[in-house]
Design a protein around this motif. Structure first.
Motif: not given
Length: 299
Positions: A236-237, A239-241, A243-244
């Motif tokens: 999850e982290e 993917q978040k990283w 996505s930026h």
């Protein structure tokens, strides 16, 4: 190949230039007959290279946890097939490369290594993997290696074929080739120098030291440390990283990756020509006009 969208309205000269650039990612570094090495590699099955696509992010999984995700012969072949599939993924923007079972990769499976022990076969496998990892590095996707557990030998080389690296706090990257009487052969030394510079790369290669996450972050080998090793949380982290960096249309992201790759790999004048041609495809494109319209609305 999905390296770049090419509008039909462009004049023939520009279209021809861009068609050449679109095939750039798949151009092999080495030209050789692959049939012999393929036949030998197929004799050593086990594990898999799994590809999952979720939205605009794909995940490549090195999957042989009983051997710390070491590459068997068939896994080497599967990696090339998965990379080829990603080259044709029109709507993709991001890629996460990870290992199964909370560890990354321990390099080549020793059974495969022992079977390919003569210099000719070793050289052929080297060229095969250099071609594959170069194509991985040139993919029209922004890529990140999620390093959990260990990335040893060929696994350490594999991390360098991604644009970025995230490491969990207890993970390590280690170029152990010296301890085996070798040097990296999959392109890892060349890419390591590009990533962290000559002096730091020489230290890691000549010492074979473990590079923990804190040191990796300090010398620029890692881009972020993840404080937890929980698999779901790490994904999850990551993917978040990621996505930026992949906000925007796939055509824009792929074009950005293209100009960055050409700037790294091509001579200056050729890279500038490539940038000019790509710019011409994006100027007044639907993405450009939409962005301009949005800016005007906010004034």
């Amino acid at each position: 190949m999905a390296m770049l969208y090419i509008p039909r309205c462009l004049n023939r000269g520009i279209r021809n230039l861009l068609l050449q650039q679109r095939s750039f990612s798949a151009q092999p570094i080495h030209q050789f007959n692959e049939d012999d090495i393929k036949e030998k590699l197929q004799q050593f099955p086990g594990g898999s290279i799994d590809l999952q696509k979720e939205g605009e992010i794909a995940t490549l999984i090195i999957n042989q946890p009983e051997r710390i995700n070491a590459f068997t012969g068939t896994m080497i072949l599967e990696l090339r097939d998965r990379v080829e599939e990603l080259e044709s993924w029109t709507n993709g923007k991001g890629l996460i490369l990870r290992g199964a079972d909370n560890t990354f990769c321990s390099g080549s499976d020793l059974n495969t290594v022992r079977a390919i022990s003569n210099p000719k076969d070793g050289m052929t496998m080297c060229m095969f993997m250099q071609n594959t990892l170069t194509r991985l590095q040139r993919l029209p996707l922004i890529s990140v290696a999620l390093v959990q557990g260990v990335a040893l030998g060929g696994g350490a080389e594999l991390t360098t074929a991604c644009d970025f690296r995230l490491m969990t706090s207890e993970s390590e990257i280690r170029f152990v080739h010296k301890l085996m009487g070798l040097v990296p052969g999959w392109g890892g030394a060349t890419r390591l120098v590009q990533i962290i510079g000559y002096r730091n790369a020489l230290k890691l290669l000549s010492s074979a030291d473990r590079v923990r996450s804190a040191k990796a972050l300090r010398i620029g080998l890692a881009d972020k440390i993840l404080p937890s090793s929980d698999h779901n949380w790490c994904m999850e982290e990551t993917q978040k990283w990621l996505s930026h960096y992949i906000k925007g249309s796939s055509k824009v992201i792929q074009a950005i990756k293209n100009v960055a790759v050409s700037g790294r790999e091509l001579p200056l004048e050729e890279s500038l020509r490539n940038e000019k041609c790509i710019f011409s495809t994006m100027w007044a494109s639907p993405d450009n006009l939409k962005a301009l319209s949005t800016v005007m609305k906010h004034k």
